[in-house]
Design a protein around this motif. Structure first.
Motif, short mmCIF file in Angstrom:
data_model
loop_
_atom_site.label_atom_id
_atom_site.label_comp_id
_atom_site.label_asym_id
_atom_site.label_seq_id
_atom_site.Cartn_x
_atom_site.Cartn_y
_atom_site.Cartn_z
N TRP A 64 0.84 -1.20 0.00
CA TRP A 64 0.00 0.00 0.00
C TRP A 64 0.88 1.25 0.00
CZ3 TRP A 64 -1.44 -4.23 3.05
CH2 TRP A 64 -2.67 -4.81 2.74
N LYS A 65 0.57 2.20 -0.83
CA LYS A 65 1.32 3.45 -0.88
C LYS A 65 0.79 4.39 0.21
CE LYS A 65 -1.74 5.61 -4.32
NZ LYS A 65 -1.82 6.26 -5.62
N GLY A 66 1.60 5.41 0.53
CA GLY A 66 1.13 6.45 1.42
C GLY A 66 1.62 6.38 2.85
N GLY A 67 2.33 5.33 3.23
CA GLY A 67 2.89 5.28 4.57
C GLY A 67 1.89 4.96 5.66
N ILE A 68 2.22 5.33 6.89
CA ILE A 68 1.46 4.92 8.07
C ILE A 68 -0.01 5.34 8.00
CG2 ILE A 68 2.12 6.99 9.38
CD1 ILE A 68 1.70 3.43 10.80
N PHE A 69 -0.30 6.52 7.46
CA PHE A 69 -1.69 6.98 7.40
C PHE A 69 -2.54 6.04 6.54
CE2 PHE A 69 -5.11 9.37 5.33
CZ PHE A 69 -5.79 9.83 6.44
N LEU A 204 13.65 2.80 20.51
CA LEU A 204 13.50 3.79 19.44
C LEU A 204 14.82 4.33 18.93
CD1 LEU A 204 10.22 5.65 20.35
CD2 LEU A 204 10.62 3.56 19.09
N ALA A 205 15.91 3.69 19.35
CA ALA A 205 17.16 3.94 18.63
C ALA A 205 16.95 3.46 17.20
CB ALA A 205 18.33 3.20 19.27
N TYR A 206 16.07 2.46 17.05
CA TYR A 206 15.74 1.92 15.73
C TYR A 206 14.44 2.51 15.18
CZ TYR A 206 19.15 -1.66 17.08
OH TYR A 206 20.29 -2.32 17.47
N GLY A 207 13.92 3.53 15.83
CA GLY A 207 12.70 4.15 15.36
C GLY A 207 12.89 4.84 14.01
N GLY A 208 11.86 4.85 13.20
CA GLY A 208 11.93 5.49 11.89
C GLY A 208 11.97 4.49 10.76
N VAL A 209 11.86 3.20 11.11
CA VAL A 209 11.90 2.15 10.09
C VAL A 209 10.87 2.39 9.00
CG1 VAL A 209 11.52 -0.32 9.71
CG2 VAL A 209 12.79 0.44 11.70
N GLU A 210 9.71 2.87 9.40
CA GLU A 210 8.58 3.01 8.47
C GLU A 210 8.52 4.36 7.77
OE1 GLU A 210 7.46 5.71 11.44
OE2 GLU A 210 8.53 3.81 11.57
N VAL A 211 9.36 5.30 8.17
CA VAL A 211 9.23 6.69 7.70
C VAL A 211 9.35 6.80 6.18
CG1 VAL A 211 10.38 8.93 7.70
CG2 VAL A 211 9.91 7.78 9.86
N THR A 212 10.34 6.14 5.59
CA THR A 212 10.55 6.29 4.15
C THR A 212 9.58 5.47 3.31
OG1 THR A 212 12.23 4.54 4.24
CG2 THR A 212 13.00 6.83 4.41
N ALA A 213 8.72 4.68 3.97
CA ALA A 213 7.75 3.87 3.22
C ALA A 213 6.81 4.73 2.39
CB ALA A 213 6.94 2.99 4.17
N VAL A 214 6.61 5.97 2.82
CA VAL A 214 5.74 6.87 2.06
C VAL A 214 6.30 7.14 0.67
CG1 VAL A 214 6.81 9.02 2.82
CG2 VAL A 214 4.37 8.99 2.30
N SER A 297 15.65 13.63 6.37
CA SER A 297 14.94 12.37 6.16
C SER A 297 13.67 12.31 6.98
CB SER A 297 15.84 11.18 6.52
OG SER A 297 17.00 11.16 5.73
N TRP A 298 13.78 12.72 8.24
CA TRP A 298 12.62 12.71 9.13
C TRP A 298 11.56 13.70 8.68
CZ3 TRP A 298 10.62 9.66 12.62
CH2 TRP A 298 11.42 8.69 13.22
N MET A 299 11.98 14.82 8.15
CA MET A 299 11.01 15.82 7.71
C MET A 299 10.16 15.33 6.55
SD MET A 299 13.17 19.35 7.79
CE MET A 299 12.34 20.63 8.68
N SER A 300 10.76 14.58 5.65
CA SER A 300 10.07 14.19 4.43
C SER A 300 8.93 13.23 4.69
CB SER A 300 11.06 13.57 3.44
OG SER A 300 11.62 12.39 3.98
N GLY A 301 9.16 12.18 5.48
CA GLY A 301 8.12 11.17 5.69
C GLY A 301 6.93 11.67 6.49
N PRO A 302 7.13 12.04 7.78
CA PRO A 302 6.01 12.49 8.59
C PRO A 302 5.28 13.72 8.03
CG PRO A 302 7.86 11.93 9.98
CD PRO A 302 8.36 11.87 8.56
N SER A 303 6.01 14.64 7.43
CA SER A 303 5.35 15.82 6.88
C SER A 303 4.45 15.47 5.70
CB SER A 303 6.38 16.88 6.46
OG SER A 303 7.23 16.38 5.44
N HIS A 304 4.89 14.53 4.85
CA HIS A 304 4.01 14.08 3.76
C HIS A 304 2.84 13.28 4.31
CE1 HIS A 304 7.24 15.27 0.98
NE2 HIS A 304 6.33 15.20 0.04
N GLY A 305 3.06 12.60 5.45
CA GLY A 305 1.96 11.90 6.09
C GLY A 305 0.89 12.87 6.56
N MET A 306 1.31 13.98 7.14
CA MET A 306 0.35 14.99 7.59
C MET A 306 -0.30 15.69 6.41
SD MET A 306 0.08 14.75 10.77
CE MET A 306 -0.82 16.25 11.16
N LEU A 307 0.42 15.80 5.30
CA LEU A 307 -0.18 16.35 4.08
C LEU A 307 -1.32 15.45 3.61
CD1 LEU A 307 -0.20 18.36 1.71
CD2 LEU A 307 1.51 16.91 0.58
N ALA A 308 -1.10 14.13 3.68
CA ALA A 308 -2.16 13.18 3.31
C ALA A 308 -3.37 13.33 4.23
CB ALA A 308 -1.62 11.75 3.37
#
Length: 466
Positions: A64-69, A204-214, A297-308
């Motif tokens: 599925w496209k679009g990441g966590i949302f 959460l040292a490993y947190g962010g695994v899903e961020v680039t999925a968007v 990197s962090w800005m790109s994923g979550p910010s596009h998630g909030m855009l969605a």
């Protein structure tokens, strides 16, 4: 032409992009205090958190496209999808000042090491660097990914390799390690429940695994390539974390470690020992690049998630704004304003390490909530979308998702306790305050849904220009 270029990211490039998101050095100093025991403290979270999160992200991201949302929306609808996307974005807002405090520590070594403990200096660096990262993010995802990939190689891989070589030569030449390195110290010493808090925080040292999925759909072949990129990311993250903490532990005595400058303390010690201290500013510059790459990197994923989220009509129109490159300018502007307010805490609170721990605790708790939702969504999608073709069908996904969910739930409870390293005298007040902060921030999506207005109607998405 632009579309082809955007969809041409290789799995190696995506792996490095993902690695720049996951790898940060916020826990390096704290884990270095455990010496050889830090290996266990990295292995346990890798098994009970990183493995489930990477496997789940690989299946969902290649299907599925679009990441966590979008993933949670498919499983539970818009209410919980909004909540998950919000948790991811808000923890990012809290995490960036934490990460950029390490940039301040690195810069301090170029000017005056004592500045690493100066709140005003830390705040100024956070604001300036976050502003620069925001400008890079506004240039579009292709340029942001390219920048993050370069910084992953130059600012993470190369310094880590050099740190390993320096530590090995240091020991081989007869110098004494600052921590014991015999097999009796492989298992870290226990400190009761408060000692476990640091272990939980290290999830959460490993947190962010899903961020680039968007951005998975911008790969050449996301069905085959995205799982490979997750594997590359996981291997790199584990190796870099263990090497960085051990390299620091060997060089720096525990009570002298500055959490926001531990790696530079280690390099400075090695360089002084081998009489090449002129190289210290070079390493500081490389780590600054690495931190900036991680922030981008962090800005790109979550910010596009909030855009969605905004484009579903769940946020005011301002959050739906984009520029010609498709960057979510409205979300990025709000994010920058919030980070500036948080940076002020470094000025108001005298103890920089105390600000670090408060941000660390709030970030961990918020992000754990999102991961619990993600694991539950993966299990549910196996049932309600069983006939949907998976680009990558993860083996034992229900079991792994359940393991990750249980680990995160336990981590959330333990994460409310103050860490042993933080001198807090009023434990009950700390727990209540942290609970109120996390609860208040987590409730925002439900408040916005309850008071949603008609003029928040979705807007037509613009076509990004590379």
């Amino acid at each position: 032409m632009a579309t082809t270029a955007r969809r041409g990211m290789s799995w190696v490039a995506m792996g490095l992009f993902s690695a720049s998101t996951v790898i940060n050095f916020s826990n390096t100093g704290a884990l270095a205090e455990y010496g050889l025991g830090c290996i266990v403290l990295y292995v346990v979270p890798a098994l009970v958190f990183l493995l489930p999160a990477a496997v789940v992200s690989a299946e969902l991201g290649s299907t599925w496209k679009g990441g966590i949302f979008e993933w949670v929306h498919e499983a539970f609808g818009e209410r919980w999808a909004f909540s998950a996307a919000w948790q991811q974005w808000m923890q990012n807002v809290l995490f960036c000042p934490l990460l950029l405090s390490f940039v301040a520590g690195d810069l301090a070594f170029l000017i005056d090491p004592e500045l690493a403990r100066n709140g005003t200096f830390n705040a100024a660096v956070v604001v300036l660097c976050f502003g620069g990262a925001t400008l890079v993010s506004m240039r579009g995802i292709r340029r942001a990914a390219r920048f993050a990939t370069i910084t992953a190689v130059v600012g993470i891989a190369l310094p880590t390799l050099l740190l390993a070589v320096l530590a090995a030569v240091y020991l081989k030449s007869g110098h004494r390690s600052a921590v014991p390195l015999d097999r009796h110290h492989v298992v870290p010493p226990g400190h009761g429940f408060r000692g476990l808090v640091l272990v939980v925080g290290n999830f959460l040292a490993y947190g962010g695994v899903e961020v680039t999925a968007v951005h998975a759909r911008e790969m050449r072949s996301p069905e085959r390539g995205y799982p490979k990129s997750m594997a590359l990311m996981a291997i790199l993250a584990f190796v870099v974390f263990v090497t960085s903490s051990l390299g620091t532990a060997i060089a720096v005595v525990n009570h002298r470690i500055v959490l926001s400058a531990s790696l530079m303390q280690a390099f400075d010690h090695y360089f002084r020992t081998f009489q090449v201290r002129w190289a210290t500013p070079i390493m500081a510059s490389l780590y600054i690049l690495a931190a900036l790459g991680t922030v981008v990197s962090w800005m790109s994923g979550p910010s596009h998630g909030m855009l969605a989220v905004g484009r579903r009509g769940l946020l005011p129109p301002f959050f739906q704004r984009t520029n010609r490159q498709g960057a979510p300018t409205g979300v990025l502007a709000v994010q920058a304003a919030l980070v500036m307010l948080i940076a002020a805490a470094f000025v108001v609170v005298r103890n920089v390490n105390e600000v670090y721990w408060v941000l660390e605790a709030a970030t961990t708790e918020l992000y754990i909530v999102m991961y619990v939702i993600m694991f539950l969504a993966a299990i549910r999608l196996r049932k309600v979308r069983a006939s949907t073709h998976r680009g990558f069908r993860a083996p034992l996904l229900p079991a792994l998702a359940a393991l990750g969910g249980v680990a995160c739930a336990a981590g959330f409870v333990l994460g409310l306790l103050p860490p042993a390293a933080l001198p807090i005298h009023h434990h009950a007040r700390y727990v209540v305050l942290l609970t109120l902060v996390v609860g208040s921030l987590s409730s925002v999506p439900f408040y916005l849904l309850a008071f949603r207005k008609a003029d928040w109607a979705p807007v037509v998405a613009r076509t990004p220009v590379a």
